[in-house]
Write a protein that holds these residues in place. Structure first.
Motif, PDB file in Angstrom:
ATOM      1  N   UNK A 287     -18.453  -3.372 -13.356  1.00 26.98           N
ATOM      2  CA  UNK A 287     -19.438  -2.792 -12.441  1.00 26.98           C
ATOM      3  C   UNK A 287     -19.721  -1.341 -12.810  1.00 26.98           C
ATOM      4  N   UNK A 288     -18.666  -0.602 -13.119  1.00 26.68           N
ATOM      5  CA  UNK A 288     -18.830   0.806 -13.489  1.00 26.68           C
ATOM      6  C   UNK A 288     -19.626   0.942 -14.786  1.00 26.68           C
TER       7      UNK A 288
ATOM      8  N   UNK B  77     -25.673 -16.818  -9.218  1.00 26.50           N
ATOM      9  CA  UNK B  77     -25.172 -15.439  -9.160  1.00 26.50           C
ATOM     10  C   UNK B  77     -24.645 -15.023 -10.533  1.00 26.50           C
ATOM     11  N   UNK B  78     -25.084 -13.842 -10.984  1.00 31.56           N
ATOM     12  CA  UNK B  78     -24.669 -13.314 -12.286  1.00 31.56           C
ATOM     13  C   UNK B  78     -23.748 -12.114 -12.065  1.00 31.56           C
ATOM     14  N   UNK B  79     -22.439 -12.339 -12.221  1.00 29.42           N
ATOM     15  CA  UNK B  79     -21.474 -11.266 -12.006  1.00 29.42           C
ATOM     16  C   UNK B  79     -21.314 -10.368 -13.233  1.00 29.42           C
ATOM     17  N   UNK B  80     -21.709 -10.837 -14.403  1.00 21.08           N
ATOM     18  CA  UNK B  80     -21.445 -10.107 -15.651  1.00 21.08           C
ATOM     19  C   UNK B  80     -22.738  -9.713 -16.337  1.00 21.08           C
ATOM     20  N   UNK B  81     -22.673  -8.628 -17.103  1.00 18.99           N
ATOM     21  CA  UNK B  81     -23.803  -8.200 -17.921  1.00 18.99           C
ATOM     22  C   UNK B  81     -23.611  -8.767 -19.330  1.00 18.99           C
ATOM     23  N   UNK B  82     -24.398  -9.768 -19.723  1.00 17.91           N
ATOM     24  CA  UNK B  82     -24.194 -10.415 -21.023  1.00 17.91           C
ATOM     25  C   UNK B  82     -24.584  -9.554 -22.207  1.00 17.91           C
ATOM     26  N   UNK B  83     -25.008  -8.316 -21.923  1.00 13.79           N
ATOM     27  CA  UNK B  83     -25.315  -7.408 -23.035  1.00 13.79           C
ATOM     28  C   UNK B  83     -24.030  -6.877 -23.656  1.00 13.79           C
TER      29      UNK B  83
ATOM     30  N   UNK C  18     -14.771  -9.837  -4.316  1.00 13.06           N
ATOM     31  CA  UNK C  18     -16.143  -9.426  -4.648  1.00 13.06           C
ATOM     32  C   UNK C  18     -16.922  -8.897  -3.452  1.00 13.06           C
ATOM     33  N   UNK C  19     -16.367  -9.031  -2.257  1.00  7.48           N
ATOM     34  CA  UNK C  19     -17.094  -8.642  -1.054  1.00  7.48           C
ATOM     35  C   UNK C  19     -17.451  -7.161  -1.057  1.00  7.48           C
ATOM     36  N   UNK C  20     -16.509  -6.300  -1.439  1.00  8.80           N
ATOM     37  CA  UNK C  20     -16.771  -4.854  -1.485  1.00  8.80           C
ATOM     38  C   UNK C  20     -15.767  -4.222  -2.431  1.00  8.80           C
ATOM     39  N   UNK C  21     -16.145  -4.090  -3.687  1.00  9.39           N
ATOM     40  CA  UNK C  21     -15.199  -3.614  -4.691  1.00  9.39           C
ATOM     41  C   UNK C  21     -14.895  -2.126  -4.541  1.00  9.39           C
ATOM     42  N   UNK C  22     -15.670  -1.404  -3.735  1.00  3.24           N
ATOM     43  CA  UNK C  22     -15.417   0.029  -3.550  1.00  3.24           C
ATOM     44  C   UNK C  22     -14.189   0.270  -2.672  1.00  3.24           C
ATOM     45  N   UNK C  23     -13.853  -0.689  -1.824  1.00  4.31           N
ATOM     46  CA  UNK C  23     -12.708  -0.514  -0.931  1.00  4.31           C
ATOM     47  C   UNK C  23     -11.398  -0.709  -1.681  1.00  4.31           C
TER      48      UNK C  23
END
Length: 283
Positions: free
Chosen positions: A68-69, A179-185, A22-27
């Motif tokens: 994330x996307x 911390x909320x990692x997910x979008x519950x929508x 989770x530190x940097x998902x773009x890498x």
């Protein structure tokens, strides 16, 4: 005694691995990189991760990037699909589109066109009453326990964390963060990833399910909310769907988090007073 020690060691390795992911998902990140980070063979790490998380490492990394996307497509309309693909760790637009459609059943472009506010979720969006404060929050060192599921079961990681804090002599008034990692929508509540965090000032060590990490200093849009258990999800939706798309800000690929002044998961009356913080940058 040896078995208990080994179990604790395994949990600490999983906590370290999740921090790395989770530190940097773009890498670019491969399973072998994560295994090496926790000093474990790739074969053993794969088995260990699946036993603790219920999914394979590769699948977990892919899911985190796709979720994330999906958020970015809805909340950052000024970003192109290709920009979002790269920011979510995908090397090309084609590979991103294929993976996204396979996971969500729609292409990234179609996902953006469809009004996701009204699909698959009957929860009303609570109108925002006040504009947020835009503030840079300092780096924080925290002890944490990870949890999957957004419901009253979140009380369990808090009980584990507070018991650990008591053993470590940490003040019961230490700041609490979630911390909320997910979008519950669009992520089912049973699959939402949540992290209970307690700010620490001195040197403490990971133990069992309790990990230690440093949250980075980050620019945030901070919203103040209060309410009772069950009301916060609608308030969260209002931030994401009402404020963010027209705010002139982009959400960073970091988890949003609550700073609790009163935590409804630990309060007998299940009421809360909190600041909900969205990591952002100027568009």
């Amino acid at each position: 005694m040896q078995r208990h020690t080994t179990t604790q060691l395994h949990r600490e390795k999983i906590n370290d691995a999740l921090y790395k992911i989770h530190l940097d998902i773009a890498n670019p990140l491969h399973v072998k990189d994560v295994a090496a980070f926790v000093s474990t063979s790739m074969y053993h790490f794969n088995r260990l991760f699946y036993a603790h998380m219920g999914e394979h490492v590769h699948g977990y990394i892919k899911r985190v990037r796709l979720e994330n996307a999906a958020n970015a497509l809805l909340f950052n309309p000024q970003m192109s699909v290709l920009e979002i693909a790269h920011a979510s760790g995908f090397g090309s637009g084609a590979s991103f589109t294929h993976a996204f459609k396979d996971y969500f059943g729609a292409t990234p472009t179609k996902w953006r066109e469809v009004d996701k506010e009204s699909e698959g979720c009957s929860r009303p969006i609570t109108p925002l009453l006040n504009a947020p404060k835009i503030v840079r929050l300092p780096s924080r060192k925290v002890a944490y326990v990870r949890h999957r599921g957004y419901d009253r079961s979140i009380q369990n990681p808090w009980l584990k964390l507070l018991e650990w804090a008591k053993e470590e002599g940490i003040s019961p008034d230490a700041p609490m963060l979630g911390l909320h990692h997910s979008n519950p929508r669009f992520v089912p509540l049973a699959k939402c990833h949540y992290v209970a965090c307690l700010e620490i000032k001195k040197t403490h060590f990971a133990k069992g399910e309790v990990g230690i990490m440093r949250m980075p200093s980050v620019l945030c849009a901070m919203f103040s909310f209060k309410g009772r258990y069950g009301e916060f999800l609608s308030q969260m939706d209002s931030v994401y769907y009402e404020w963010l798309p027209t705010s002139g800000f982009e959400k960073l690929p970091l988890p949003s988090f609550a700073i609790y002044h009163k935590n409804h998961f630990t309060s007998p009356d299940e009421t809360y007073v909190l600041d909900f913080c969205i990591p952002v940058k100027h568009a």
